[in-house]
Design a protein around this motif. Structure first.
Motif, PDB file in Angstrom:
ATOM      1  N   VAL A   1      -5.638  -5.218   4.291  1.00  0.00           N
ATOM      2  CA  VAL A   1      -4.869  -3.981   4.435  1.00  0.00           C
ATOM      3  C   VAL A   1      -5.636  -3.014   5.337  1.00  0.00           C
ATOM      4  O   VAL A   1      -5.068  -2.386   6.239  1.00  0.00           O
TER       5      VAL A   1
ATOM      6  N   ILE B   1      -5.159  -4.064   8.957  1.00  0.00           N
ATOM      7  CA  ILE B   1      -3.893  -3.614   9.545  1.00  0.00           C
ATOM      8  C   ILE B   1      -3.984  -2.136   9.900  1.00  0.00           C
ATOM      9  O   ILE B   1      -3.561  -1.697  10.979  1.00  0.00           O
TER      10      ILE B   1
ATOM     11  N   LEU C   1      -6.673  -0.480  10.603  1.00  0.00           N
ATOM     12  CA  LEU C   1      -7.579  -0.342  11.751  1.00  0.00           C
ATOM     13  C   LEU C   1      -6.850  -0.627  13.059  1.00  0.00           C
ATOM     14  O   LEU C   1      -6.931   0.162  14.021  1.00  0.00           O
ATOM     15  N   LEU C   2      -6.104  -1.747  13.090  1.00  0.00           N
ATOM     16  CA  LEU C   2      -5.298  -2.071  14.268  1.00  0.00           C
ATOM     17  C   LEU C   2      -4.372  -0.914  14.610  1.00  0.00           C
ATOM     18  O   LEU C   2      -4.234  -0.522  15.770  1.00  0.00           O
ATOM     19  N   GLY C   3      -3.734  -0.363  13.564  1.00  0.00           N
ATOM     20  CA  GLY C   3      -2.800   0.745  13.767  1.00  0.00           C
ATOM     21  C   GLY C   3      -3.490   1.952  14.349  1.00  0.00           C
ATOM     22  O   GLY C   3      -2.993   2.579  15.288  1.00  0.00           O
ATOM     23  N   VAL C   4      -4.665   2.296  13.812  1.00  0.00           N
ATOM     24  CA  VAL C   4      -5.371   3.487  14.276  1.00  0.00           C
ATOM     25  C   VAL C   4      -5.794   3.332  15.736  1.00  0.00           C
ATOM     26  O   VAL C   4      -5.605   4.235  16.558  1.00  0.00           O
ATOM     27  N   VAL C   5      -6.363   2.160  16.068  1.00  0.00           N
ATOM     28  CA  VAL C   5      -6.806   1.927  17.451  1.00  0.00           C
ATOM     29  C   VAL C   5      -5.622   2.061  18.413  1.00  0.00           C
ATOM     30  O   VAL C   5      -5.673   2.795  19.409  1.00  0.00           O
ATOM     31  N   THR C   6      -4.534   1.356  18.087  1.00  0.00           N
ATOM     32  CA  THR C   6      -3.374   1.375  18.963  1.00  0.00           C
ATOM     33  C   THR C   6      -2.765   2.767  19.071  1.00  0.00           C
ATOM     34  O   THR C   6      -2.448   3.248  20.161  1.00  0.00           O
ATOM     35  N   ALA C   7      -2.620   3.427  17.917  1.00  0.00           N
ATOM     36  CA  ALA C   7      -1.973   4.739  17.903  1.00  0.00           C
ATOM     37  C   ALA C   7      -2.782   5.746  18.714  1.00  0.00           C
ATOM     38  O   ALA C   7      -2.228   6.568  19.453  1.00  0.00           O
TER      39      ALA C   7
ATOM     40  N   LEU D   1      -4.827   5.129  21.238  1.00  0.00           N
ATOM     41  CA  LEU D   1      -4.656   4.822  22.658  1.00  0.00           C
ATOM     42  C   LEU D   1      -3.282   5.268  23.145  1.00  0.00           C
ATOM     43  O   LEU D   1      -3.149   5.845  24.227  1.00  0.00           O
ATOM     44  N   ALA D   2      -2.252   5.003  22.337  1.00  0.00           N
ATOM     45  CA  ALA D   2      -0.892   5.362  22.738  1.00  0.00           C
ATOM     46  C   ALA D   2      -0.763   6.875  22.886  1.00  0.00           C
ATOM     47  O   ALA D   2      -0.207   7.380  23.867  1.00  0.00           O
TER      48      ALA D   2
END
Lengths: 251, 251, 251, 251
Positions: free
Chosen positions: B181, B184, B186-192, B194-195
């Protein structure tokens, strides 16, 4: 009776039926009941199935544009008719979430997250049950107990995929594909929610560049109208302008 | 003493207690101490536990709306009461991050990234310790040394999931679920992050379409008021407008 | 000589040195040269290393605020000093990308994507070489040929992680962790770029709600000033307003 | 005949040729035909290949700037010339999607999602066929039936990567890399679409901060012009302003 009234009235009974279905399903898979009990369970499942068919047909009848409704609700037809999609009837339980939501109130992002968490949890439980049912009797199966099935479901939905356990039967793999797709959607929802939150917060902090709001411009318009009125402008023109702004605002 | 004062005063002692807990925990798992030493470590852990209970109860007493506070801090009750969630007390160490942050200052995105990196690192270390503790004595365990446990934790949190090592005990799998969990998230934070950065930069570059700012419109409003003043407008109306703009700006 | 001049002048020689380093490194790992050739290669690597040290020290000398520069470039110190981080010197090759970029021109998103693709490709090649070097002689290694190492690197960076091949040595696992982190970053860059593009396109399509631009408001301001001029307003006030708008625009 | 006319006229015949190619390809791989049938199939594939070459050359001739067209369509040259990229010719089938789209109409996000779903499905089928073709005869292959290949493709494209099945031949691994890249793109598209939707919805809900629209400002401008006209302003200046706004709006 209108379509909306029917939906409001059947919301809770159908959620109850779905819950009953989940209970019977779990009991059938986990308890592996004797012959007579199994027959009883099968009867109960059939009664619930008939309830869902009645609901489907009634809504089809009550729909304003039946052709269009039919096309837009093909997935419901599939859920009702195909035996393999049976567990999906449990998605009806998301109704309970929508009730919790209403009492909590709250913003769009919160609602999206609540649905994602509840839906994922429900999906993990149901997929574990279905997977156990499908794999248990295969000769080279690795998923043979309910805790193993739950563990596999979590490993799959997070897209970690250790591969210590993986389905070998066609039905099991079909269930797994559904769970993987749900996993991608889950990743997407988590990321998108965080991104949307960050974009909003950053925009709010950047005070020097905060966008002019509609209220501000409407206020400006009022000032100019006042100025024109003082200089003897026409009322009718002002009226027109006011209504024009309202239109824009309500769009 | 108010709630805020209590939080400010206990911030550092509790972070210290958490650090002590981490040290004792790591020593217990990695050093596998003798009977008397283990008993001593257990005593120390219990003292730290009592500190956390006192903190929990005091904050409950000092809270403005106790019922609400209780509901919103149910996770803290779980961390304090359930023995299996014990390692989560270490999240208290994020306080140290918040201190580093204060000295660095910095924008929202930077803070989010700092928390994500520190939290993930902390979680990897703690999950490795807990996993080693849980798996070490299982007969078919693959995770039996601390470097192995660390490697497994990184493979899991990045959602790569080779499967060369994977937990087999119920406790170990529960820890793994927590780490997935977190992965997931972490992936979300990195992507968000950057976005959000890209969306902002692209908006800034697109000069032809840069949104009108509130300052600009406020400036316009001032011009119109000046014009009205020159033509002999009413002061009271101008006052009203000014305050109206302030309200919008401060929201 | 200023800091910027030094950077411009050493850009290409250092990229060349990095390329030479890559060539020697690949030859050492893949060709497994004899004793004398190996010694020669080691000498060449040391010469390149000295070039990087000179570059680091010169930039430290030329920096405006040396203390600050030192803190902000700690990662360069680590790359220069730690032998295990040696392959990271190849990141200098991204200079070539920045040159390609300049000739292509192009927007922010394009540049981000170009860097992501080139950096990932470079990282995959270098990580494969380093992994082969680290694992080859381990007794229970699964990664023992260069094609295997390349395959493993792609499987890892995309976070798929089959686990058919996985590192077993401490050095190999450290390289793997670097590649996993790069994989998360890659996922983030791809998603963020797509999201930023979609957000922009959707905003452009939504014509009814397109935000008022600064140019429009500046135009409005000009109209009001013209009106005031016609009515005999003061020039000095108009001047002030003009400069005020420029400030906002240039921020 | 112009470039656009050629594209419109060949759109459907070429999609048909691609479909024929898919049929023959699937039949060759799955049916493993006898020698004479195989030769026949090979002939049909060559005819389709010639069609694609003719299309490529004709478009190159009809292009306005041939050099530029050549550089921007290097991937098409690769697909036409390299035998290993043959299956990619099937991407021509996305034409069918673009037709479906036109009849449905719909917004940008919907189109992106439709392309993502159709393209992914097509890619999974084609990659499964190609993988089966490449792996079937390898001695240590794990992917030896079409259902296995399909299952492997889904596990890979979702980046789950159990590793129960994985390619061992160079060709198989090349296909796998393509599928992994597609998987990252798929994750990106899903997330980006959700993020874009959430950002838009949240912005719409936040009524107090809704950005002033161009229409509103244009309306303001009209009011000021009317005011100037009443006070005896110049028509020529108003004309200039009007055209200025139109320019901004159409950009």
């Amino acid at each position: 009776m209108t379509y909306a009234q029917w939906e409001r009235k059947t919301e809770w009974p159908l959620a109850g039926a779905a819950l009953g279905f989940l209970g019977i399903y779990a009991w059938t898979v986990l308890g592996q009941p004797e012959r007579t009990s199994a027959a009883l369970a099968e009867h109960a499942v059939q009664v619930i199935w008939i309830l869902f068919i009645i609901d489907y047909l009634t809504r089809l009848m009550l729909a304003d544009r039946r052709g269009r409704w039919f096309v837009y609700h093909l997935h419901e037809l599939a859920i009702v008719v195909l035996p393999i999609l049976r567990p999906l009837r449990l998605l009806r339980l998301l109704t309970v979430v929508s009730f919790l939501q209403r009492s909590v109130g709250g913003a769009l992002r919160g609602r999206v997250v609540t649905y994602a968490i509840t839906g994922t949890t429900l999906l993990i439980v149901v997929a574990s049950l279905a997977m156990l049912d499908a794999e248990r009797d295969a000769s080279d199966a690795t998923i043979t107990t309910f805790p193993d099935a739950l563990w596999w479901a979590v490993v799959t939905v997070t897209t970690v995929g250790y591969g210590d356990l993986s389905p070998v039967t066609p039905t099991g793999r079909l269930i797994a594909v559904g769970l993987m797709v749900a996993g991608i959607a889950l990743l997407g929802v988590v990321t998108a929610t965080l991104a949307s939150w960050l974009v909003q917060k950053v925009a709010e902090q950047d005070e020097a560049n905060q966008a002019a709001t509609r209220q501000q411009v409407a206020e400006l318009s009022r000032q100019i109208r006042a100025l024109r009125a003082e200089l003897g402008g026409e009322d009718s023109s002002a009226q027109y302008t006011e209504s024009n702004f309202s239109t824009v605002r309500n769009r």
